[in-house]
Design an enzyme around this catalytic site. Structure first.
Site, PDB file in Angstrom:
ATOM      1  CB  THR A  26      68.070  71.283  35.460  1.00  0.00           C
ATOM      2  OG1 THR A  26      68.818  70.356  34.916  1.00  0.00           O
ATOM      3  CG2 THR A  26      67.689  70.809  36.840  1.00  0.00           C
ATOM      4  CB  SER A 170      79.473  67.456  25.902  1.00  0.00           C
ATOM      5  OG  SER A 170      80.265  67.510  24.958  1.00  0.00           O
ATOM      6  CE1 TYR A 179      79.181  71.547  28.593  1.00  0.00           C
ATOM      7  CE2 TYR A 179      80.229  70.519  26.743  1.00  0.00           C
ATOM      8  CZ  TYR A 179      79.076  70.677  27.516  1.00  0.00           C
ATOM      9  OH  TYR A 179      77.901  70.507  26.790  1.00  0.00           O
TER      10      TYR A 179
END
Length: 267
Positions: A26, A170, A179
């Site tokens: 992806t 991350s 995020y």
């Protein structure tokens, strides 16, 4: 939009496509991206490749979309003997993961490795993140990861092979709250698969590639990352791709349920 590329694998000594396992990757929207680097490395190692991309995301970002990227990536994979399918996929839609697997299976067969390098990433902190942005980050980075892994687990048929799941994460949350928080959830979801899908012969690992400049880094960030990395350079898509390639290989089978740092020793 879906595109397919078939190539004469016999010319590369790879044999028929039936001899090649299939990886679904992806987040392969740009030729300079980590996803494209992973796809190219796996194609060179004998994998057929299905990949997803989502042009509206790149359009929203500072780097913009890359015209012709899907076709260029498909051609580069075909040069390594891979058959490919490219599927435009909005992973914020909870119906998308099942649709993607349906299309891949109809066109190419069963998936042996699921590699998730997609993301939603918009800089904002504790005080300025909107509810809409927060929800979108969790929809793309966490919920879609769960739904993709769930589809993989429901459909996986070993056929003499073990399966692989690899997610990219991350740990950057300061000034990048939605995020980093949603990537933290992605970690937990992926690592749970190492246990819950063990009966299928599936391994699951997470890679933190550290700062890889694919067009998003301001010069100040670039200089700071180089200064704080013992090897004195930034990471590249190839660095991440080599680790994914190993994890997806037979030799990488014993690495399971791990969060692996691939960041050159960044402090």
């Amino acid at each position: 939009m879906t595109t397919d590329t078939n190539h004469d694998r016999a010319a590369h000594g790879r044999g028929s496509s039936a001899d090649r396992p299939l990886a679904l990757i992806t987040g392969v929207g740009r030729t300079v991206g980590i996803g494209a680097g992973i796809a190219l490395r796996l194609a060179a190692s004998g994998w057929d490749i299905a990949f997803t991309y989502w042009t509206p995301y790149d359009d929203r970002m500072s780097w913009g979309s890359e015209p012709g990227a899907t076709e260029a990536i498909s051609r580069s994979l075909a040069e390594h003997g891979a058959s490919t399918t490219a599927i435009e996929a909005d992973l914020a839609d909870p119906d998308t993961p099942a649709r993607v697997f349906d299309e891949v299976e109809q066109r190419m067969g069963g998936v042996t490795a699921l590699v998730m390098s997609h993301c939603e990433s918009v800089d904002s902190g504790l005080l300025d993140t909107t509810v809409e942005s927060f929800d979108r980050h969790f929809a793309v980075n966490a919920r879609a990861t769960w739904l993709l892994i769930r589809e993989f687990g429901r459909r996986f048929a070993a056929e003499g092979r073990t399966g692989r799941i690899v997610s990219l994460t991350s740990d950057h949350t300061v000034g990048n709250l939605p995020y980093g928080a949603s990537k933290g959830a992605l970690d937990r979801i992926t690592l749970a698969a190492a246990h819950e899908l063990a009966h299928l012969g599936v391994t699951a690992n997470v890679i933190n590639p550290g700062p890889v400049d694919t067009g998003w880094m301001p010069e100040e960030v670039r200089e700071n990352c180089v200064r704080n990395t013992p090897l004195g350079r930034l990471g590249t898509p190839r660095d991440t791709a080599h680790l994914v390639d190993f994890l997806c290989s037979e030799e990488g089978e014993w690495i399971n349920g791990q969060l692996l740092m691939s960041n050159g020793g960044l402090a």
